[in-house]
Design a protein around this motif. Sequence first.
Motif, PDB file in Angstrom:
ATOM      1  N   GLY A 192       0.819  -1.203   0.000  1.00 51.81           N
ATOM      2  CA  GLY A 192       0.000   0.000   0.000  1.00 51.81           C
ATOM      3  C   GLY A 192       0.854   1.254   0.000  1.00 51.81           C
ATOM      4  N   PHE A 193       1.938   1.227   0.769  1.00 47.00           N
ATOM      5  CA  PHE A 193       2.874   2.352   0.790  1.00 47.00           C
ATOM      6  C   PHE A 193       3.442   2.588  -0.607  1.00 47.00           C
ATOM      7  N   THR A 194       3.879   1.509  -1.246  1.00 46.25           N
ATOM      8  CA  THR A 194       4.444   1.613  -2.596  1.00 46.25           C
ATOM      9  C   THR A 194       3.418   2.205  -3.556  1.00 46.25           C
ATOM     10  N   MET A 195       2.174   1.730  -3.487  1.00 43.29           N
ATOM     11  CA  MET A 195       1.135   2.218  -4.380  1.00 43.29           C
ATOM     12  C   MET A 195       0.831   3.688  -4.132  1.00 43.29           C
ATOM     13  N   GLY A 196       0.931   4.104  -2.869  1.00 42.42           N
ATOM     14  CA  GLY A 196       0.706   5.510  -2.553  1.00 42.42           C
ATOM     15  C   GLY A 196       1.747   6.411  -3.175  1.00 42.42           C
ATOM     16  N   THR A 197       2.983   5.936  -3.227  1.00 42.71           N
ATOM     17  CA  THR A 197       4.037   6.748  -3.844  1.00 42.71           C
ATOM     18  C   THR A 197       3.832   6.855  -5.347  1.00 42.71           C
ATOM     19  N   LEU A 198       3.162   5.864  -5.944  1.00 49.42           N
ATOM     20  CA  LEU A 198       2.925   5.857  -7.390  1.00 49.42           C
ATOM     21  C   LEU A 198       1.557   6.416  -7.758  1.00 49.42           C
ATOM     22  N   ARG A 199       0.754   6.716  -6.743  1.00 50.17           N
ATOM     23  CA  ARG A 199      -0.605   7.243  -6.929  1.00 50.17           C
ATOM     24  C   ARG A 199      -1.467   6.304  -7.783  1.00 50.17           C
ATOM     25  N   ALA A 200      -1.473   5.045  -7.401  1.00 50.03           N
ATOM     26  CA  ALA A 200      -2.273   4.033  -8.102  1.00 50.03           C
ATOM     27  C   ALA A 200      -3.750   4.186  -7.722  1.00 50.03           C
ATOM     28  N   ASN A 201      -4.636   3.513  -8.442  1.00 51.25           N
ATOM     29  CA  ASN A 201      -6.069   3.539  -8.174  1.00 51.25           C
ATOM     30  C   ASN A 201      -6.344   2.762  -6.883  1.00 51.25           C
ATOM     31  N   LEU A 202      -6.562   3.478  -5.808  1.00 49.42           N
ATOM     32  CA  LEU A 202      -6.682   2.897  -4.477  1.00 49.42           C
ATOM     33  C   LEU A 202      -7.881   1.969  -4.328  1.00 49.42           C
ATOM     34  N   LEU A 203      -9.047   2.425  -4.703  1.00 53.69           N
ATOM     35  CA  LEU A 203     -10.261   1.628  -4.512  1.00 53.69           C
ATOM     36  C   LEU A 203     -10.183   0.308  -5.267  1.00 53.69           C
ATOM     37  N   LEU A 204      -9.800   0.366  -6.522  1.00 57.01           N
ATOM     38  CA  LEU A 204      -9.663  -0.847  -7.319  1.00 57.01           C
ATOM     39  C   LEU A 204      -8.643  -1.791  -6.694  1.00 57.01           C
ATOM     40  N   ALA A 205      -7.511  -1.244  -6.290  1.00 56.64           N
ATOM     41  CA  ALA A 205      -6.439  -2.075  -5.739  1.00 56.64           C
ATOM     42  C   ALA A 205      -6.865  -2.787  -4.461  1.00 56.64           C
ATOM     43  N   VAL A 206      -7.413  -2.064  -3.492  1.00 53.42           N
ATOM     44  CA  VAL A 206      -7.724  -2.705  -2.213  1.00 53.42           C
ATOM     45  C   VAL A 206      -8.871  -3.696  -2.337  1.00 53.42           C
ATOM     46  N   LEU A 207      -9.845  -3.391  -3.185  1.00 50.83           N
ATOM     47  CA  LEU A 207     -10.928  -4.363  -3.378  1.00 50.83           C
ATOM     48  C   LEU A 207     -10.406  -5.625  -4.068  1.00 50.83           C
ATOM     49  N   LEU A 208      -9.525  -5.441  -5.024  1.00 57.01           N
ATOM     50  CA  LEU A 208      -8.922  -6.595  -5.700  1.00 57.01           C
ATOM     51  C   LEU A 208      -8.050  -7.395  -4.731  1.00 57.01           C
ATOM     52  N   PHE A 209      -7.241  -6.696  -3.923  1.00 58.68           N
ATOM     53  CA  PHE A 209      -6.395  -7.375  -2.927  1.00 58.68           C
ATOM     54  C   PHE A 209      -7.255  -8.184  -1.966  1.00 58.68           C
ATOM     55  N   GLY A 210      -8.321  -7.566  -1.449  1.00 52.62           N
ATOM     56  CA  GLY A 210      -9.186  -8.258  -0.497  1.00 52.62           C
ATOM     57  C   GLY A 210      -9.885  -9.450  -1.113  1.00 52.62           C
ATOM     58  N   ALA A 211     -10.444  -9.256  -2.312  1.00 48.67           N
ATOM     59  CA  ALA A 211     -11.168 -10.347  -2.970  1.00 48.67           C
ATOM     60  C   ALA A 211     -10.248 -11.515  -3.290  1.00 48.67           C
ATOM     61  N   VAL A 212      -9.074 -11.229  -3.821  1.00 53.29           N
ATOM     62  CA  VAL A 212      -8.143 -12.305  -4.183  1.00 53.29           C
ATOM     63  C   VAL A 212      -7.623 -13.002  -2.932  1.00 53.29           C
ATOM     64  N   ALA A 213      -7.245 -12.235  -1.908  1.00 53.42           N
ATOM     65  CA  ALA A 213      -6.735 -12.855  -0.676  1.00 53.42           C
ATOM     66  C   ALA A 213      -7.813 -13.681   0.018  1.00 53.42           C
ATOM     67  N   GLY A 214      -9.050 -13.164   0.051  1.00 52.02           N
ATOM     68  CA  GLY A 214     -10.152 -13.925   0.651  1.00 52.02           C
ATOM     69  C   GLY A 214     -10.414 -15.214  -0.114  1.00 52.02           C
ATOM     70  N   ALA A 215     -10.401 -15.122  -1.438  1.00 53.31           N
ATOM     71  CA  ALA A 215     -10.621 -16.315  -2.265  1.00 53.31           C
ATOM     72  C   ALA A 215      -9.467 -17.307  -2.111  1.00 53.31           C
ATOM     73  N   MET A 216      -8.236 -16.784  -2.021  1.00 49.60           N
ATOM     74  CA  MET A 216      -7.092 -17.687  -1.858  1.00 49.60           C
ATOM     75  C   MET A 216      -7.099 -18.350  -0.484  1.00 49.60           C
ATOM     76  N   THR A 217      -7.592 -17.638   0.527  1.00 46.36           N
ATOM     77  CA  THR A 217      -7.745 -18.230   1.857  1.00 46.36           C
ATOM     78  C   THR A 217      -8.769 -19.357   1.804  1.00 46.36           C
ATOM     79  N   LEU A 218      -9.912 -19.070   1.225  1.00 46.08           N
ATOM     80  CA  LEU A 218     -10.966 -20.073   1.072  1.00 46.08           C
ATOM     81  C   LEU A 218     -10.451 -21.264   0.267  1.00 46.08           C
ATOM     82  N   GLY A 219      -9.778 -20.974  -0.846  1.00 50.39           N
ATOM     83  CA  GLY A 219      -9.227 -22.038  -1.680  1.00 50.39           C
ATOM     84  C   GLY A 219      -8.159 -22.846  -0.963  1.00 50.39           C
ATOM     85  N   GLY A 220      -7.307 -22.174  -0.195  1.00 53.94           N
ATOM     86  CA  GLY A 220      -6.267 -22.879   0.549  1.00 53.94           C
ATOM     87  C   GLY A 220      -6.856 -23.825   1.586  1.00 53.94           C
ATOM     88  N   LEU A 221      -7.873 -23.369   2.288  1.00 53.43           N
ATOM     89  CA  LEU A 221      -8.528 -24.223   3.284  1.00 53.43           C
ATOM     90  C   LEU A 221      -9.205 -25.416   2.611  1.00 53.43           C
TER      91      LEU A 221
END
Length: 184
Positions: free
Chosen positions: A117-146
């Motif tokens: 997140g710090f890195t993305m802030g320095t690059l001024r990336a699209n915050l909303l898209l990034a965090v929703l994508l991070f959360g969705a992928v991590a949640g799905a990978m957690t579910l998939g891993g279990l």
Amino acid sequence: MSLPALFLLAVALGTDAFSLCLGIGMAGVSPARVLALSATVFSFHVAMPLLGFKAGEIAGLYLGRPAAVGGALILFYLGARMIWEAVRDEEPPDVVLGGWGLFLLGASVSMDALSVGFTMGTLRANLLLAVLLFGAVAGAMTLGGLWLGRLVGCWAGKRSRLLGGAILLGIGAKLFWQVMGGSM
């Protein structure tokens, strides 16, 4: 940052949770705990980059290029550390999946998202898209891993950490190259 790069970054961030949850899944987890753990990891993978993004955005505004280089180097370090831990064959810690154990697990597998997140802030990336994508992928990978933990042996945990580390190294190198004036 492009959507494919964000997606690869999200996958890299989710590999810690995925590899840890493979082991937890092999031990057996109730459906309620699967949902609780997946929701916790989702939440932390949204909150941590938000905190890091704000800090990175401020640093990027005042420090500019050196802050962006620092952010790329952080990604590179995280990737190298993930690979090092996988090569050393360190086992994930035992986790109690209730109360503080659930909270600490979510926090521990999301710490790298703070730096990203710090890195993305320095690059001024699209915050909303990034965090929703991070959360969705991590949640799905957690579910998939279990879920896959019941079907797959321990060998996948190490390989997924190696893959996640390689992805972070690659994205860190790409960002560094871009900041230094290259084009990829």
